[in-house]
Structure formats: structure tokens, C-alpha cells
Design a protein around this motif. Sequence first.
Motif, PDB file in Angstrom:
ATOM      1  N   ARG A   1      -1.677   4.093  10.736  1.00 44.20           N
ATOM      2  CA  ARG A   1      -3.165   3.782  10.216  1.00 44.20           C
ATOM      3  C   ARG A   1      -2.795   2.685   8.977  1.00 44.20           C
ATOM      4  O   ARG A   1      -3.354   1.843   8.780  1.00 44.20           O
ATOM      5  CB  ARG A   1      -4.022   5.049  10.022  1.00 44.20           C
ATOM      6  CG  ARG A   1      -4.441   5.696  11.045  1.00 44.20           C
ATOM      7  CD  ARG A   1      -4.614   7.166  10.854  1.00 44.20           C
ATOM      8  NE  ARG A   1      -5.780   7.419  10.020  1.00 44.20           N
ATOM      9  CZ  ARG A   1      -6.945   7.905  10.675  1.00 44.20           C
ATOM     10  NH1 ARG A   1      -6.806   8.098  11.884  1.00 44.20           N
ATOM     11  NH2 ARG A   1      -7.906   8.276   9.993  1.00 44.20           N
ATOM     12  N   LEU A   2      -1.982   3.273   7.893  1.00 44.23           N
ATOM     13  CA  LEU A   2      -1.819   2.377   6.839  1.00 44.23           C
ATOM     14  C   LEU A   2      -1.208   1.195   7.011  1.00 44.23           C
ATOM     15  O   LEU A   2      -1.598   0.171   6.745  1.00 44.23           O
ATOM     16  CB  LEU A   2      -0.695   3.263   5.735  1.00 44.23           C
ATOM     17  CG  LEU A   2      -0.509   2.728   4.490  1.00 44.23           C
ATOM     18  CD1 LEU A   2      -1.677   2.947   3.632  1.00 44.23           C
ATOM     19  CD2 LEU A   2       0.935   3.511   4.051  1.00 44.23           C
TER      20      LEU A   2
ATOM     21  N   ARG B   1       0.673  -1.282   0.279  1.00 44.04           N
ATOM     22  CA  ARG B   1       0.001   0.126   0.015  1.00 44.04           C
ATOM     23  C   ARG B   1       0.812   1.284  -0.046  1.00 44.04           C
ATOM     24  O   ARG B   1       1.864   1.270   0.766  1.00 44.04           O
ATOM     25  CB  ARG B   1      -0.797  -0.019   1.309  1.00 44.04           C
ATOM     26  CG  ARG B   1      -2.002  -0.989   1.306  1.00 44.04           C
ATOM     27  CD  ARG B   1      -3.470  -0.379   0.431  1.00 44.04           C
ATOM     28  NE  ARG B   1      -3.656   0.949   0.620  1.00 44.04           N
ATOM     29  CZ  ARG B   1      -4.706   1.190   1.779  1.00 44.04           C
ATOM     30  NH1 ARG B   1      -5.303   0.147   2.271  1.00 44.04           N
ATOM     31  NH2 ARG B   1      -4.985   2.418   2.017  1.00 44.04           N
ATOM     32  N   LYS B   2       0.485   2.291  -0.669  1.00 46.33           N
ATOM     33  CA  LYS B   2       1.139   3.450  -0.939  1.00 46.33           C
ATOM     34  C   LYS B   2       0.431   4.459  -0.782  1.00 46.33           C
ATOM     35  O   LYS B   2      -0.832   4.817  -1.574  1.00 46.33           O
ATOM     36  CB  LYS B   2       2.061   3.450  -2.100  1.00 46.33           C
ATOM     37  CG  LYS B   2       2.702   4.663  -2.656  1.00 46.33           C
ATOM     38  CD  LYS B   2       3.490   4.603  -4.042  1.00 46.33           C
ATOM     39  CE  LYS B   2       4.235   5.714  -4.193  1.00 46.33           C
ATOM     40  NZ  LYS B   2       4.870   5.870  -5.714  1.00 46.33           N
ATOM     41  N   VAL B   3       0.775   5.700  -0.097  1.00 55.94           N
ATOM     42  CA  VAL B   3      -0.179   7.074  -0.083  1.00 55.94           C
ATOM     43  C   VAL B   3       0.684   7.930  -0.831  1.00 55.94           C
ATOM     44  O   VAL B   3       1.793   8.051  -0.722  1.00 55.94           O
ATOM     45  CB  VAL B   3      -0.404   7.391   1.302  1.00 55.94           C
ATOM     46  CG1 VAL B   3      -0.986   8.361   1.467  1.00 55.94           C
ATOM     47  CG2 VAL B   3      -1.074   6.110   2.263  1.00 55.94           C
ATOM     48  N   ARG B   4       0.118   8.726  -1.790  1.00 55.80           N
ATOM     49  CA  ARG B   4       0.501   9.849  -2.222  1.00 55.80           C
ATOM     50  C   ARG B   4      -0.401  10.781  -2.649  1.00 55.80           C
ATOM     51  O   ARG B   4      -1.482  10.641  -2.418  1.00 55.80           O
ATOM     52  CB  ARG B   4       1.574   9.276  -3.775  1.00 55.80           C
ATOM     53  CG  ARG B   4       0.318   8.847  -4.512  1.00 55.80           C
ATOM     54  CD  ARG B   4       0.923   7.628  -5.501  1.00 55.80           C
ATOM     55  NE  ARG B   4       0.206   6.476  -5.346  1.00 55.80           N
ATOM     56  CZ  ARG B   4       0.659   5.483  -6.430  1.00 55.80           C
ATOM     57  NH1 ARG B   4       1.529   5.559  -7.529  1.00 55.80           N
ATOM     58  NH2 ARG B   4       0.143   4.290  -6.373  1.00 55.80           N
TER      59      ARG B   4
ATOM     60  N   ALA C   1      -3.897  -1.053   8.229  1.00 57.67           N
ATOM     61  CA  ALA C   1      -4.706  -1.485   7.252  1.00 57.67           C
ATOM     62  C   ALA C   1      -4.235  -2.384   6.436  1.00 57.67           C
ATOM     63  O   ALA C   1      -4.767  -3.422   5.755  1.00 57.67           O
ATOM     64  CB  ALA C   1      -5.047  -0.075   6.594  1.00 57.67           C
TER      65      ALA C   1
ATOM     66  N   LEU D   1       4.102   9.302   0.123  1.00 57.57           N
ATOM     67  CA  LEU D   1       4.125  10.054   1.260  1.00 57.57           C
ATOM     68  C   LEU D   1       4.757   8.962   2.336  1.00 57.57           C
ATOM     69  O   LEU D   1       5.266   9.246   3.431  1.00 57.57           O
ATOM     70  CB  LEU D   1       3.007  10.690   1.683  1.00 57.57           C
ATOM     71  CG  LEU D   1       2.545  11.814   0.949  1.00 57.57           C
ATOM     72  CD1 LEU D   1       1.190  12.480   1.121  1.00 57.57           C
ATOM     73  CD2 LEU D   1       3.492  12.796   0.931  1.00 57.57           C
TER      74      LEU D   1
ATOM     75  N   PRO E   1       1.076   9.381  12.366  1.00 57.95           N
ATOM     76  CA  PRO E   1      -0.096   8.634  12.344  1.00 57.95           C
ATOM     77  C   PRO E   1      -0.650   8.059  10.986  1.00 57.95           C
ATOM     78  O   PRO E   1      -1.432   6.860  10.864  1.00 57.95           O
ATOM     79  CB  PRO E   1      -1.368   9.808  12.724  1.00 57.95           C
ATOM     80  CG  PRO E   1      -0.414  10.972  12.462  1.00 57.95           C
ATOM     81  CD  PRO E   1       1.010  10.699  12.606  1.00 57.95           C
ATOM     82  N   LEU E   2      -0.134   8.489   9.772  1.00 64.78           N
ATOM     83  CA  LEU E   2      -0.321   8.080   8.538  1.00 64.78           C
ATOM     84  C   LEU E   2       0.115   6.545   8.759  1.00 64.78           C
ATOM     85  O   LEU E   2      -0.414   5.558   8.012  1.00 64.78           O
ATOM     86  CB  LEU E   2       0.262   8.913   7.511  1.00 64.78           C
ATOM     87  CG  LEU E   2      -0.059   8.269   6.045  1.00 64.78           C
ATOM     88  CD1 LEU E   2      -1.471   8.335   5.730  1.00 64.78           C
ATOM     89  CD2 LEU E   2       0.881   9.230   5.319  1.00 64.78           C
TER      90      LEU E   2
END
Lengths: 167, 755, 316
Positions: free
Chosen positions: C302-303, C229-232, C306, C241, C298-299
Motif C-alpha cells: 500500500r505504501l 514515505r516512511k511509516v513508523r 501510494a 516499520l 500489505p503495508l
Amino acid sequence: MKTTITVNGQARSLDLDPRTTLLDALREHLRLTGAKKGCDHGQCGACTVLVNGVRINACLSLAVMHDGDEVLSIEGVGAPGSLHPVQQAFLSQDAFQCGYCTPGQICSTLGLLAEIAAGHPSQETPSDAPPVLSDAEIRERMSGNICRCSAYPQIVAAIRQAAEALA
Amino acid sequence: MSSVSDWDVPNPVKENRSGLIGKGVDRYEGPLKVTGTAPYAYEVQPPSPPAYGVMVGATIAAGRITDVDTAAAEASPGVLAVWTHRNVPAQPPRGTKAHPRSTAGSKPALESDRVTYWGQPVAFVVADTLENAVAASHMVQLTYAADAPDVDFQARLGDAVDPPGEKDVEVGDFQAGFEGSPVRLDETWSTPIQNHVQMEPCASLAWWEGPDRCIAHTSVQMVKPAQHGLAETLGIDRDAVHLMTRYIGGGFGGKGQTYDDLTLAALAARALGRPVKVAFTRQQMMHGTIHRPATVMRVRLGAERDGRLNAMSIMTWTHCHSDGSFTEHASNFARSLYAAPNRLTGHRLVRLDLPHAGPMRAPGEASGTLSLECAMDELAETLGLDPVELRIRNEPEVDPENGRPFSQRQLVRCLKEGAQLFGWDRRLPTPGQVRDGRWLVGLGMAAAIRGNFLLPAKCSFSVDADGVITVRQGMTDIGTGTYTVLAQIAAETLGVPLGQVVVEIGDSELPPAPGSGGQFGAATAGSAALAAGVNLRKAIADLAVNDPGSPLHGGDSASVTFQDGVVALENRSETLRDLVRRAAPAGLTVEGEIRPAQDAQRWSTQTYGAHFCEVGVDPVTGEVRVRRMLGVFAAGRILNAKTARSQLTGGMIWGVASALTEGNAVDPRYGSLINQDLAQYLVPVQADIGDLEAIMLDEVDDKANPMGIKGVGELGNSGAGAAVANAVYNACGVRLRDYPITPDKLLAGLIAAGR
Amino acid sequence: MRPFTYERAADARAAVKSASETPGARFIAGGTNLLDLMKLEIERPQHLIDVGRLPMAEIEDTPDGGLRLGAVASNTAVAADSRVRGRYPVLSQAIVAGGSPQLRNKATVAGNLLQRTRCAYFYDTSKPCNKREPGSGCGALEGLNRNAAIFGASHACIATHTSDMAVALVALDARVETLTPSGQARSFPILELHRLPGETPHLETHLVPGELITAVALPPPPPGGQTYRKVRDRASYAGGLASVAVAGGALALGMVAHKPWRAVDAEAALASGASPSEAMARELAGASSAGRNDFKIPLVARLGAAAIGEAREGAR
């Protein structure tokens, strides 16, 4: 350095500064200015060409690294009087405005269609299932080509039209 | 004196006998663009091999250049010239107009030792190859005496002053109306600096024909000021510059002016006696060309419990360059949008050591709607009203600021039809109620408004012995579709197929037009074209009825019709080609022109729209994705359904970008923007945009111009970002008033909201 | 770009020999990061040794049931390989989360591992950066450090390693195979490839000068589910991110440190029965932030939780 690259089916022998990128070799040495310089750092996709059938950013490659390679640029795809189905679809769907990213988008589309046919994965369908040419797949796989005019919906429509025409 | 009543007479565009007006025909220059054969400025083949120029930018934001060492650069292989302020060829002082009617003054490059913004071009290298020029450009050594940069906009808000010559505009008594309202909103929004990021970085190619005539190809939206400004800078007659800008890789306002690439190319071409081409790098574009400045906007709304506004105020703080006065008029649009008896709007400006601020697509509206249209959403929630209904309840009958009648206003129809087509009734007013997998889903909407303008312009039409109509105009096409709509107007007016029309634009030697900007292009250039077309019709009709060899001979020239390449009078006819070939074998050329009507100011003339957006918010990460979006617009007669739709959808996507990704961050320690490339300045990519549609309502605005058309290039941008932001709130219950709404900010809100 | 000489290596041994004998030599294969940096003169090699056509592009089964990825196999070839997709889906997912199709078609396995940070202060050569110019300072430390490290940073550097692929390889316990300048083959765990910045952020790996990565070897896939999983900031074609790779009980984090970060504390917590959230909290107890990157803590919490949940779900 002596370098021979087959460009749009024609062997072209060049004597190049090793620093010359494939993009500048096409644009400044071979006068093939269809591939565009939008960022020169692989961040926009305007320079997309196909090398040995695979789409790459021509700005992030030295021309001397391509000795013996086959390069297809937009000029080899079709001409104004004899448009390739992808070019015709971009025209019909108004899949461009200023036109600067367009040759890269079209070359990228050719790469995309080949990659889908080869079953390559994407963020959209990373599983083992063969990808289908859904709108979501097109969007993800065309995300390496920025269009600031934002003809994105029209580009998706054009790729769908082209895929049907080529089927 | 011209009057809007002059425009009441029938004309070929209104009559639209061939049905070409409004038809979504393919782009005129499209075959060249899709084959990569449309030459942009840097790609034009000069008469002899060019030398390559590269600019060097300052690495301080304010101060002076105290020392220059160009020895290494000069000794570098292939180098032909290295210039700084110390040795650049002499240029007239900034702003010089040797010719009193020049539309722009001189803009000397490498002007002095003074540095007023980070990235300001301070040195210039020319070499035989691009590689040699780039390498040498890195060897130029400049020493600076740097001043502490004054660039912190937020810290300087208190020092902001009225923009030059402007005062706040108040109608009624805002304060009393606001305080007397039972429901009040008082919130502040902020938007960051934005860059145009045209896909084609600014570029120029110049060469000289003899000592006195300069040929220049560049990428600019306005031809005449570019030509005159360059001539003044070079100190030559203004007609001695032949400037061309035939294909432009995006403008968006950022190419409304020329930059030092043009000046330096021309100067170097003269000095070296060979063509020289110069392009900005992508990184140089961020500082070296204008940007949309940051804003802080305070919105106050006072309403009755039924939603009717008593008081409305939007005050905008913004910034410009230390030598400038450009003002982002983010409050102006609100003057015509909603009824409220008590109104206060105005602007405050602070000058900073940042690069030049300037217009960017929908200047004013793009930023301004991001505040007011979200404030309306918040007010609707407070009132327990549907946001569409709140807007309908505040629909004015006349322009609420000045009492002028609207020439056309279909905002309510846009709102209602949009709501129906989008399925707005499925929206749940309480946020955070809809989930789809890992996404929380929400809907948002906003209104759109953008002014409409008409400027003076000329155009020439020719017919040749082959019956080919050639349109010539010093106009530009920045992707808007100018080539195409001019061809349509010509074909419709002269009754010939599109294939029998040639369009030549982007050239300083053609009849002047103001260029592309402010969404005035199609109306202005097109109206001049229509006038030229009508004049050519008259000339051809006269030719026919006066030519004994014509079957139309002796008839009434006013009754001659033009259709399918045939000129006819009752049952007598011949082809246009036969007529011209016989009676005027050298062809005919006429001009036409348009001027704004004196009395047009009696009406409030705007374009309108309504945006509806569905987003997904990942409550775990704060990521936002636009799932679908619809815009419904009313903007006068549409000349080309295809290109107009593209303008509108493009503008909508700009709104998405403003809401979610775009912005330059300033590091106040260095006075520079930190994100300087396309990996760090994020414009949307394909995957960011879901299903998106733009619909245009039938409209003819006969107060706008003889064709009844209005502009669409900026309308799509107005309000679109607010619809996205409102959808984000509806999805997850977090209001962010500091754009863009990035995951870091949204996550903080989600956590604070207990998500 | 500064002038340089260019050679196409005949074989791997000749490549390392040339690299050790030629001043300022660098290997190039895809070039998607090296040329990017050379254009800005952040990288200034005097000699380029093109290893892109060496026979190191194979993806082959290993006797232990693992897979060996040739160093110059393209990112696309690895992501598309049916064995990778079937047995190491986290790797395929991580690769297609990075860059664009055009970049992945060119970029190689080794080049991806050796890509340099995307820190804005590293890229702007007018700014201080200890990584680019040792001793010049760190512009990011008190600057716009939204994407800075939260693990293992130093006062000299808070940059992150931005590879997606490497995060998956770390979670998969891959080993790096190299050829040293003396012609010796060696192999070591991928976690030993990259360094933390410490006082020497310009030193990014433990490779010796002239050492050539020849392959990356994957052990047999671990039991359990895998996911990446990647957040951007945008949906595609953007640096992350933060990212998380889960492979069975192994957990690695991306864009949070100077190297792909193996979350050993979280793994230990999970092994002893902690919930995913508890495990992430355990890992993040060791995190610290620099202001604008506070959100990453926190990111990642949570990530990570998940992703662990998704991997477990996927394993069922």
C-alpha cells in the motif's frame, strides 16, 4: 589524553580517559551538571548542548573528539538572576515539570532557532520553501527532546514566546 | 476526633485576600531548573570526590546463581570493589524493622543466589571513575542454573486467583440484570506492561559522617520510608540516616520506593570510606524498577433501549511478581462512575517470574478506563445514542456502589462544557466519513474519574528577623508543583509577597509528609502547611499584642490581619519584619498538622473530567496522529492554575501514549522485556501531540480537606486514552481492543474492513 | 566501554594506513551509532581513528551534472544543501525522516550507510544473535520480530537495515567512493555496498578491513518525480516499520531487508505499464514474513503504491 575544550566561553584543559563522553566530561569533570543523562544513547535529548553553535547529543560524542571545539551548555545560556529569553519563556509558560529534560530542551531550542534562521529543511517542510516557525515546525524540530512529564504544549508556547522576544 | 465540619471555618486559603491562591504563578524552583542549576541526586557535590558504582543485572528470569567469577573485574583498572551475594556486606534479613515504628523494613541488596526476575541486580562494581566501573561491570562472570521462566500472562490467565484479602463486589444481581437487558455488550480489552520512564533514571549518592551517620541523596517520592528502609538495611538507628531528595526527575509512582542503587551506594560508601554514587542505566530501569502490569479486562454492559444501564461489570486479570501481591485495580473506578442497579467488579491476579509490578500514574483508572470508556462508546453506537448523552443518562444521584452522597460531582458539566467547547456536535456518528488529505478524521470522547485522598502530614513554618517565611516539610516535588503551591499557601496565609517565602522540602529531617503519589500530594502537604501557617499567624498575633513596643499592643490577637508584609489591627500596624526583629529576633517556628477527618468516609469524594479528541488515521498505513484534544476537569479548588493545567495536560498525553505507542513486550523464552530503551519503548514526542488544552471548572470541595482542593496529577490520565481509541474508531471504523493501537494492528483491521 | 586508544587522522591515507596496521581499529566520525554500540560492548574497538575532521565534508558538483557528498558531511548539511533539495528532494526528505535534529547534526554520510541494525536481539547482549556473536543463533527468528525483514532474510538473521538516507541513495543509483588500505581509490554502485545476511550476518558490507568511504557520488537526477514515505509508530524520532523512496522510475524500500532494497521487479513491472499496485504485488511476490512482521507485506504494498502515485503527481 590532553584535551582543551572551550566551554561557555572559557578554555578548559582536561586530561581525559578517551572513553569519557562529552556529557560525562561536562558533568563529572567540569561539574557542569546542567546537561542531563536521560538515556546515554541518543534516544532522549536530555544531554543536548551546542557545539560550535550546533545542537548535538553530548552523550554520543567522545570528549577527545572535541579538542578545540566551542561548547555551550545550559550554564552558559543564562543564570537564575539573568535568564536568557528562552529560559524566561520556559519559566513563564510552565514548559517543564520535573525539570530534568529542561536544559536539553532549552539548548535544543537555541539550535532550532538557528536552524530555522538558516533555512534548514524538516519533515514538516522538506521543500525548497524557507521554513516558518509554525507550531507544526516547532513540534517536528523539537521531537529529539523527550519530556516524560509531557509539557509539550507548554514547550511550544515557550518557543513561540522566546522567538518573539528575540525577534 | 476531627470532622469535616471542623473545616467549615474560614481560613486564609478560602479567604484568599491577596489572590495568590489559584493564581498561575511561575514555579518556585523554576529559575534553577531552566538554568540547569537544580542539583538532582547524582549531581550533588559530595564533601570529597566520589567513587562510581555500577550494577549488573541478571540475565535469567528465574533460578540460581551457581558460580561467580569476579577476578577479571577485580583486576580491571581503578576497581575498588566487586560484590555479589557472596561478599556483599551483611544486611538484616528482608523486612527487618529493628525500630518498631519504621515506615519501611530492610531491603537488602544482592540478597542471595536466588534470581526472581530478569535484570535483578546481582553484582555491583565500584571504581574510581565511571568509565572504569562500567568497563569492569561487563567483566563480571555469573553462571546460572536457570528455571524455565513462568512469564506468559495470557497463557496463565486461567490460573489467576483472587488478590489477597479481596473478593468480588456485587451489588444487586448482575447476571440476572445483564441477561434481562435488551441490549448487551460483552467484550474484552487488553493492555500491555508499561514503564514509568522518568527522564531521570533512579540514582543515589551516599557518604558517611563518622561510623554511624549516613548522608544519602536519592530520587524518591516518599521520604520517610526511604530513610527508614535504608537505616534498617544498614542496621543503624533510623534517625542516623539523613536522606535528601530535593529535585526529582520524574516519579509517576515508579519512585514511590527505593531500589538497590541507594542501598549499594550507602554500603559501598561505608566500606570504602568515601562518597559513592550509583545510577541505573536507562536499560536497567525497564526491568530493575517497577512497572504497570498488563491487564485483561472483560466488560459487560446490559442496557435498556433508552440507554439506561441495568447491569455493569468489569473484571480485571493482572499479574505481579512471584513474591508480590500488588494488584492493578483496574475495575475499582467503575464502582463510582455510572448508575446501574446490578453491578459486579473484581480482580484476578497471577504471579509470574516478571519484575515487580507496582503503581504507575493513575493506577487502576489508567488501564481501566481504556476498557469501560470504550465499551460505553460501543454501547452508544449500538443504541444509536450520542456517547455524551449515554453517559448523562447514566449519571447517578449518589455513589451507585454504596449510596453515599457525592461531596462534589460535576461530571455532567464537564461533559456538556467540553462537548460545546470542542465542537462535538460536528461529529458524524457513522465512522469513516471525514477525510482531510490522506487522513481520515474522527472524534472521540470519554469520561474521567479519579479518587481523592487525604493522608496525615506535618509541616513547620518559621519567620525570621527579615520577615522571611520558611516552609519546611519532608515532602517531595516530582514536577507536580509542590514547591510552588507551598509557597503560595505560605504567602497567602502570612500576607507576604511570594519573594519573601523560602520552601525547604525533600529532607528526612523535616516534619514528615507522605510524599507525592496518588494525587494526594497537594491536598495533604498543603493542608498541613495551612495548619502551620494559621498557627504561625496566631503566634505572630500573640507576639504583637503582647509586645509593649508594638502598635498592636493590647489588642485582640484574633483580629490581627496579615497583608502586604504588614500586621495590622484596625488602624494600627507595623511590618512583620519590624515586629519579629524587635520582639523575637531569633525568629519564631511553629508546626501544624493535618489528619483525615473521621467522618469523611460518609461522602464519595472523587475528581472528574471529560476528554474530547480528534485524530487522523492514514488508511493506507494505519498510522494515527492526535490532531487536537480537550479535557475539562472538576477537581476542587485549584491552587495554581498554571501548574495544575500542566499536570492535567501531561496526564492527557500519557493517555495518548497508552492508546497509541506505549508498552513492553515480553519474550517468554527468556522471561525478559524485549524493548529496553527509549528507541524501542515509545513514549510520545512533540510531533505526536497536536493542539491540546485542559480547562478546570470552578469548584470547592469542602469535604475533601480544609482548603477544598483535590488532586489533579492523575485525573488527566484517566480516560484520555479511551477518547483517543474512540476517535480512531470514529475516523476509520476499526475497533481495536488490544492496546496500543499500532499501525500493524490497525492496518489488519483496515484491510479486513475493506479500506 | 573497553579501553581503546584514540587518534585524530592527519589525512585519509594516514587513516587507512593506521586502520590496516592497528589491531581492532575502527574509524569514527559522528559516532552516533558506534558509541551507542560501544557503550553496550556490542562494538569493542581497540583503537579509534577519528576521521571526522578530514577534508571530506564538501558537497560538490561533478562534471557529469551529479553531486558528490563528502563522507563526513553531516546528515543535516546534506539535507539542507540547496542542490540536494532542488535536484534530489527524495534524499533530503529521507534524511529529515531519520533520527532527530541533534543526531543528524552529528551523523555523517558514511556513518549513516554503515549504521548497524536496531534489532532488539542484537542490542540485548544476553540474547543469541548471529550478527553480534556468530554461531549463537537468532533470537528474533522465533521471537518478537515485528520489525524483521521480509526480503532476503536467512535462517541466521532476519534483521533489517534501518537507514532512511541509504534508501534514497539506492533509488538514486549513487556510487560509493572509497580508499582501500593500500591507498587505492575505488568506486562502486551503492547496491554493492551492503550484503544480505546469508550464513554470515556479522559481515554487513563488501568493504575490506580498513577501507574508508570517502564520498558518495550521485549521478544526475533521473527524470520523473521523487518522494520518500516512511511509516513508523510515532510521528518523529523513531525507526521505521517500512519506507519507500521513489526517484523517477527507480524504487527502493527501507526497513524490509538486511540492506536497502531495490525493488527491481516492481520497477520492471512499472516500466512495462503495470499499475503501481500491480508493480508492488510483483515485488512482494518474493517477500516472506516471520509471523509478527506479516503486516509489512500489505503495508509495503500500500505504501509503495501510494508513494509511486505521489511521485508521479509531484512530477506533473
